[in-house]
Design a protein around this motif. Structure first.
Motif, PDB file in Angstrom:
ATOM      1  N   LEU A   1      42.680  40.696  38.079  1.00 22.49           N
ATOM      2  CA  LEU A   1      42.932  39.311  38.460  1.00 22.49           C
ATOM      3  C   LEU A   1      41.725  38.461  38.115  1.00 22.49           C
ATOM      4  N   PHE A   2      41.953  37.334  37.430  1.00 22.18           N
ATOM      5  CA  PHE A   2      40.872  36.409  37.074  1.00 22.18           C
ATOM      6  C   PHE A   2      40.491  35.594  38.296  1.00 22.18           C
ATOM      7  N   ASN A   3      39.219  35.624  38.642  1.00 16.94           N
ATOM      8  CA  ASN A   3      38.731  34.909  39.816  1.00 16.94           C
ATOM      9  C   ASN A   3      38.104  33.608  39.353  1.00 16.94           C
ATOM     10  N   SER A   4      38.848  32.502  39.440  1.00 18.94           N
ATOM     11  CA  SER A   4      38.356  31.215  38.970  1.00 18.94           C
ATOM     12  C   SER A   4      37.510  30.499  40.009  1.00 18.94           C
ATOM     13  N   ARG A   5      37.485  30.961  41.230  1.00 18.51           N
ATOM     14  CA  ARG A   5      36.737  30.292  42.293  1.00 18.51           C
ATOM     15  C   ARG A   5      35.384  30.939  42.565  1.00 18.51           C
ATOM     16  N   LEU A   6      34.931  31.751  41.649  1.00 22.31           N
ATOM     17  CA  LEU A   6      33.660  32.439  41.816  1.00 22.31           C
ATOM     18  C   LEU A   6      32.529  31.472  41.505  1.00 22.31           C
ATOM     19  N   ARG A   7      31.848  30.982  42.529  1.00 19.38           N
ATOM     20  CA  ARG A   7      30.803  29.980  42.339  1.00 19.38           C
ATOM     21  C   ARG A   7      29.461  30.397  42.946  1.00 19.38           C
ATOM     22  N   MET A   8      29.425  31.490  43.705  1.00 22.76           N
ATOM     23  CA  MET A   8      28.201  31.838  44.408  1.00 22.76           C
ATOM     24  C   MET A   8      27.153  32.460  43.483  1.00 22.76           C
ATOM     25  N   PHE A   9      27.587  33.253  42.519  1.00 20.84           N
ATOM     26  CA  PHE A   9      26.660  33.954  41.651  1.00 20.84           C
ATOM     27  C   PHE A   9      26.757  33.404  40.241  1.00 20.84           C
ATOM     28  N   LEU A  10      25.719  33.654  39.463  1.00 26.45           N
ATOM     29  CA  LEU A  10      25.763  33.274  38.064  1.00 26.45           C
ATOM     30  C   LEU A  10      26.779  34.123  37.326  1.00 26.45           C
ATOM     31  N   ARG A  11      27.299  33.592  36.247  1.00 25.83           N
ATOM     32  CA  ARG A  11      28.309  34.337  35.480  1.00 25.83           C
ATOM     33  C   ARG A  11      27.730  35.589  34.851  1.00 25.83           C
ATOM     34  N   LYS A  12      26.433  35.587  34.588  1.00 23.24           N
ATOM     35  CA  LYS A  12      25.814  36.758  33.978  1.00 23.24           C
ATOM     36  C   LYS A  12      25.788  37.937  34.939  1.00 23.24           C
ATOM     37  N   LEU A  13      25.726  37.654  36.226  1.00 22.68           N
ATOM     38  CA  LEU A  13      25.552  38.711  37.201  1.00 22.68           C
ATOM     39  C   LEU A  13      26.846  39.219  37.803  1.00 22.68           C
TER      40      LEU A  13
ATOM     41  N   SER B   1      31.143  39.689  37.523  1.00 21.71           N
ATOM     42  CA  SER B   1      32.320  39.676  36.655  1.00 21.71           C
ATOM     43  C   SER B   1      33.349  38.681  37.178  1.00 21.71           C
ATOM     44  N   LYS B   2      34.062  38.059  36.261  1.00 20.05           N
ATOM     45  CA  LYS B   2      35.098  37.102  36.657  1.00 20.05           C
ATOM     46  C   LYS B   2      36.413  37.795  36.975  1.00 20.05           C
ATOM     47  N   TRP B   3      36.521  39.069  36.677  1.00 14.76           N
ATOM     48  CA  TRP B   3      37.762  39.813  36.895  1.00 14.76           C
ATOM     49  C   TRP B   3      37.591  40.716  38.096  1.00 14.76           C
ATOM     50  N   SER B   4      38.583  40.723  38.979  1.00 14.85           N
ATOM     51  CA  SER B   4      38.554  41.585  40.155  1.00 14.85           C
ATOM     52  C   SER B   4      39.780  42.486  40.127  1.00 14.85           C
ATOM     53  N   GLY B   5      39.647  43.620  40.773  1.00 13.06           N
ATOM     54  CA  GLY B   5      40.781  44.528  40.810  1.00 13.06           C
ATOM     55  C   GLY B   5      40.327  45.949  40.609  1.00 13.06           C
ATOM     56  N   PRO B   6      41.198  46.834  40.281  1.00 10.23           N
ATOM     57  CA  PRO B   6      42.574  46.666  39.822  1.00 10.23           C
ATOM     58  C   PRO B   6      43.561  46.496  40.983  1.00 10.23           C
ATOM     59  N   PHE B   7      44.652  45.832  40.670  1.00  8.07           N
ATOM     60  CA  PHE B   7      45.740  45.633  41.613  1.00  8.07           C
ATOM     61  C   PHE B   7      47.005  46.221  41.016  1.00  8.07           C
TER      62      PHE B   7
ATOM     63  N   LYS C   1      45.391  40.306  33.500  1.00  6.16           N
ATOM     64  CA  LYS C   1      45.417  41.053  32.255  1.00  6.16           C
ATOM     65  C   LYS C   1      45.594  42.523  32.608  1.00  6.16           C
ATOM     66  N   HIS C   2      46.120  43.285  31.662  1.00  7.65           N
ATOM     67  CA  HIS C   2      46.353  44.705  31.906  1.00  7.65           C
ATOM     68  C   HIS C   2      45.029  45.431  32.135  1.00  7.65           C
TER      69      HIS C   2
ATOM     70  N   LEU D   1      53.580  37.025  39.917  1.00  5.02           N
ATOM     71  CA  LEU D   1      53.520  38.456  40.204  1.00  5.02           C
ATOM     72  C   LEU D   1      53.170  38.674  41.665  1.00  5.02           C
ATOM     73  N   ASP D   2      53.793  39.692  42.250  1.00  5.03           N
ATOM     74  CA  ASP D   2      53.416  40.150  43.578  1.00  5.03           C
ATOM     75  C   ASP D   2      52.490  41.338  43.391  1.00  5.03           C
ATOM     76  N   LEU D   3      51.254  41.211  43.874  1.00  5.61           N
ATOM     77  CA  LEU D   3      50.248  42.246  43.689  1.00  5.61           C
ATOM     78  C   LEU D   3      49.933  42.910  45.016  1.00  5.61           C
ATOM     79  N   LYS D   4      49.560  44.193  44.935  1.00  7.20           N
ATOM     80  CA  LYS D   4      49.166  44.947  46.119  1.00  7.20           C
ATOM     81  C   LYS D   4      47.745  45.439  45.902  1.00  7.20           C
ATOM     82  N   ASN D   5      46.864  45.175  46.867  1.00 11.16           N
ATOM     83  CA  ASN D   5      45.483  45.625  46.742  1.00 11.16           C
ATOM     84  C   ASN D   5      45.319  47.000  47.384  1.00 11.16           C
ATOM     85  N   ARG D   6      44.080  47.465  47.504  1.00 10.27           N
ATOM     86  CA  ARG D   6      43.822  48.807  48.033  1.00 10.27           C
ATOM     87  C   ARG D   6      44.166  48.933  49.506  1.00 10.27           C
ATOM     88  N   ASN D   7      44.191  47.821  50.247  1.00 14.88           N
ATOM     89  CA  ASN D   7      44.537  47.842  51.669  1.00 14.88           C
ATOM     90  C   ASN D   7      46.034  47.653  51.903  1.00 14.88           C
TER      91      ASN D   7
END
Length: 131
Positions: free
Chosen positions: A64-76, A78-84, A113-114, A95-101
């Protein structure tokens, strides 16, 4: 009128010349408009040619692309979280996604993205559909 008399010009000839110039200006405008519309159609075709349709099925693993990531620099960070895991797919691309919980949430299908990576003991290989 006094300028026409002073410059020794005839009013009828000047009026016809002015109308001719206005008609030519309209014709130039029309040609510019048609050429710009042809250019826009060509650019739209070239843009759409390189867009890949993402097709997800239930059971696929996605990032999942995390577009609201503002706390850290992009270098440090990743903009992608998951897998879901994909639990459900709506007809309009959400899409309906299920996380680890085992929490289920709905997101836009363009933000995923896949996932090609390792989970547990084996590798998970997802199929990427090319146009």
């Amino acid at each position: 009128m006094w300028t026409l008399k002073k410059l020794n010009l005839e009013y009828d000839i000047v009026a016809n010349l002015r109308v001719t110039h206005l008609n030519e200006l309209d014709e130039f405008w029309y040609h510019a408009y048609t050429s710009s519309s042809l250019y826009k159609e060509k650019m739209k075709y070239l843009h759409n040619m390189y867009i890949w349709n993402k097709e997800f099925k239930e059971g696929d693993l996605v990032l999942l692309f995390n577009s609201r990531l503002r706390m850290f620099l992009r270098k440090l960070k990743s903009k992608w979280s998951g897998p879901f895991e994909v639990v459900g797919v709506t007809p309009f691309g959400a899409l309906d996604l299920k996380n680890r919980n085992d929490e289920v949430f709905r997101v836009n299908g363009q933000r995923e993205k896949h996932y090609l990576g390792k989970i547990g003991d084996g590798y998970v290989v997802a199929v990427i559909y090319f146009k």
